[in-house]
Design a protein around this motif. Structure first.
Motif, PDB file in Angstrom:
ATOM      1  N   GLN A  77      14.514  36.872  47.299  1.00  0.00           N
ATOM      2  CA  GLN A  77      13.926  36.114  48.396  1.00  0.00           C
ATOM      3  C   GLN A  77      12.512  35.685  48.008  1.00  0.00           C
ATOM      4  O   GLN A  77      11.742  36.472  47.441  1.00  0.00           O
ATOM      5  N   PHE A 111       8.869  34.326  49.569  1.00  0.00           N
ATOM      6  CA  PHE A 111       8.085  34.328  50.788  1.00  0.00           C
ATOM      7  C   PHE A 111       6.780  33.578  50.555  1.00  0.00           C
ATOM      8  O   PHE A 111       6.286  33.476  49.435  1.00  0.00           O
ATOM      9  N   LEU A 122       5.257  35.010  47.247  1.00  0.00           N
ATOM     10  CA  LEU A 122       5.766  36.312  46.828  1.00  0.00           C
ATOM     11  C   LEU A 122       7.257  36.230  46.571  1.00  0.00           C
ATOM     12  O   LEU A 122       7.986  35.597  47.337  1.00  0.00           O
ATOM     13  N   LYS A 162      16.490  47.093  50.829  1.00  0.00           N
ATOM     14  CA  LYS A 162      15.096  47.381  50.524  1.00  0.00           C
ATOM     15  C   LYS A 162      14.556  46.351  49.534  1.00  0.00           C
ATOM     16  O   LYS A 162      15.179  46.077  48.519  1.00  0.00           O
ATOM     17  N   LEU A 163      13.373  45.812  49.867  1.00  0.00           N
ATOM     18  CA  LEU A 163      12.777  44.782  49.035  1.00  0.00           C
ATOM     19  C   LEU A 163      11.809  45.390  48.025  1.00  0.00           C
ATOM     20  O   LEU A 163      11.021  46.274  48.377  1.00  0.00           O
ATOM     21  N   PHE A 193       8.808  43.992  45.636  1.00  0.00           N
ATOM     22  CA  PHE A 193       7.991  42.788  45.558  1.00  0.00           C
ATOM     23  C   PHE A 193       7.255  42.649  44.236  1.00  0.00           C
ATOM     24  O   PHE A 193       6.863  43.646  43.614  1.00  0.00           O
ATOM     25  N   GLY A 194       7.037  41.402  43.842  1.00  0.00           N
ATOM     26  CA  GLY A 194       6.037  41.090  42.849  1.00  0.00           C
ATOM     27  C   GLY A 194       4.667  41.028  43.517  1.00  0.00           C
ATOM     28  O   GLY A 194       4.554  41.067  44.754  1.00  0.00           O
ATOM     29  N   ALA A 195       3.622  40.906  42.708  1.00  0.00           N
ATOM     30  CA  ALA A 195       2.258  40.896  43.240  1.00  0.00           C
ATOM     31  C   ALA A 195       1.848  39.539  43.788  1.00  0.00           C
ATOM     32  O   ALA A 195       0.808  39.426  44.438  1.00  0.00           O
ATOM     33  N   TYR A 197      11.802  48.436  58.511  1.00  0.00           N
ATOM     34  CA  TYR A 197      11.054  48.924  57.353  1.00  0.00           C
ATOM     35  C   TYR A 197       9.552  48.932  57.665  1.00  0.00           C
ATOM     36  O   TYR A 197       9.060  48.102  58.433  1.00  0.00           O
ATOM     37  N   TYR A 221       6.116  48.633  55.285  1.00  0.00           N
ATOM     38  CA  TYR A 221       5.509  48.391  53.982  1.00  0.00           C
ATOM     39  C   TYR A 221       3.994  48.455  54.144  1.00  0.00           C
ATOM     40  O   TYR A 221       3.456  48.196  55.218  1.00  0.00           O
TER      41      TYR A 221
END
Lengths: 113, 113
Positions: free
Chosen positions: A34, A36, A89, A100-101, A103-105, B33, B35
């Motif tokens: 995904q 964002f 993102l 559950k995701l 993430f990259g920075a 969730y 985060y």
């Protein structure tokens, strides 16, 4: 352990340019990916969701591709505008449940007039 | 916009005090969730829930607990706040098995002094 990397970390371009943002992940056993958008001080807005069986998704000026075997996704932004300035993102959902995701920075994009 | 409300939106608290953040959804989504987002780390999963009274730990769960007594509410508690828990906290929801997007709340900015 799944790791997600986004390159570049920051990007500044003039209005009108076509852009490519990159996302790579280490474990190809993903359920979906995904993209964002996050504006300063705001929450995350979902842009595109690509299922693991898909190759790409399009929404307006945005196109996201997925190459699961090589662990890469790209977000293409056509004809960039100042309103596209934000942090982008990418996140993957691993196979196995619970959505559950990971993430990259992010890539911080500035489009100037 | 997905119906997700986080409260409070901003909070300053003292080291050692307990703090509870609330996430309320009106979408009847099964998964919820928490985060946290920190510079240099991106978003990291604290805890998640896959149903009423069904919760599990995420990547950075130490010092946090959660509860979900109703489908629509997911509470995050910092049992004894520390300065390292200064962060922006986001609640997210999703439904089914990865076939739909995840949606995020607007975030809670927590400062522990």
């Amino acid at each position: 352990k799944q790791e997600v990397t986004q390159i570049p970390a920051a990007l500044s371009v003039p209005e009108g340019e076509n852009l490519v943002l990159n996302c790579s992940f280490t474990d190809s056993a993903i359920y979906n990916l995904q993209w964002f958008r996050q504006d300063p001080g705001k929450g995350l807005t979902s842009l595109l969701l690509i299922q693991s069986s898909q190759r790409e998704q399009t929404s307006g000026r945005l196109n996201a591709s997925l190459d699961k075997s090589s662990g890469r996704s790209t977000l293409y932004i056509a004809a960039s505008q100042p309103g596209d300035s934000a942090t982008y993102l990418c996140a993957v959902v691993l196979s196995g449940g619970y959505n559950k995701l990971i993430f990259g920075a992010g890539t911080r994009l500035a489009v100037h007039p | 916009d997905a119906g997700i409300t986080q409260s409070p939106r901003h909070k300053v608290t003292e080291t050692g005090t307990p703090v509870t953040l609330r996430c309320h959804q009106t979408e009847n989504h099964r998964y919820m969730y928490w985060y946290r987002q920190d510079p240099g780390h991106g978003l990291r999963l604290i805890h998640y829930s896959y149903g009423v009274k069904d919760t599990d730990k995420g990547e950075v769960s130490d010092g946090y607990s959660v509860s979900r007594s109703k489908t629509e509410d997911f509470l995050l508690t910092l049992e004894s706040a520390t300065s390292s828990q200064t962060s922006v906290y986001f609640c997210a929801i999703s439904d089914l098995a990865g076939d739909t997007e995840a949606f995020f709340g607007q975030g809670t900015r927590l400062t522990v002094v």
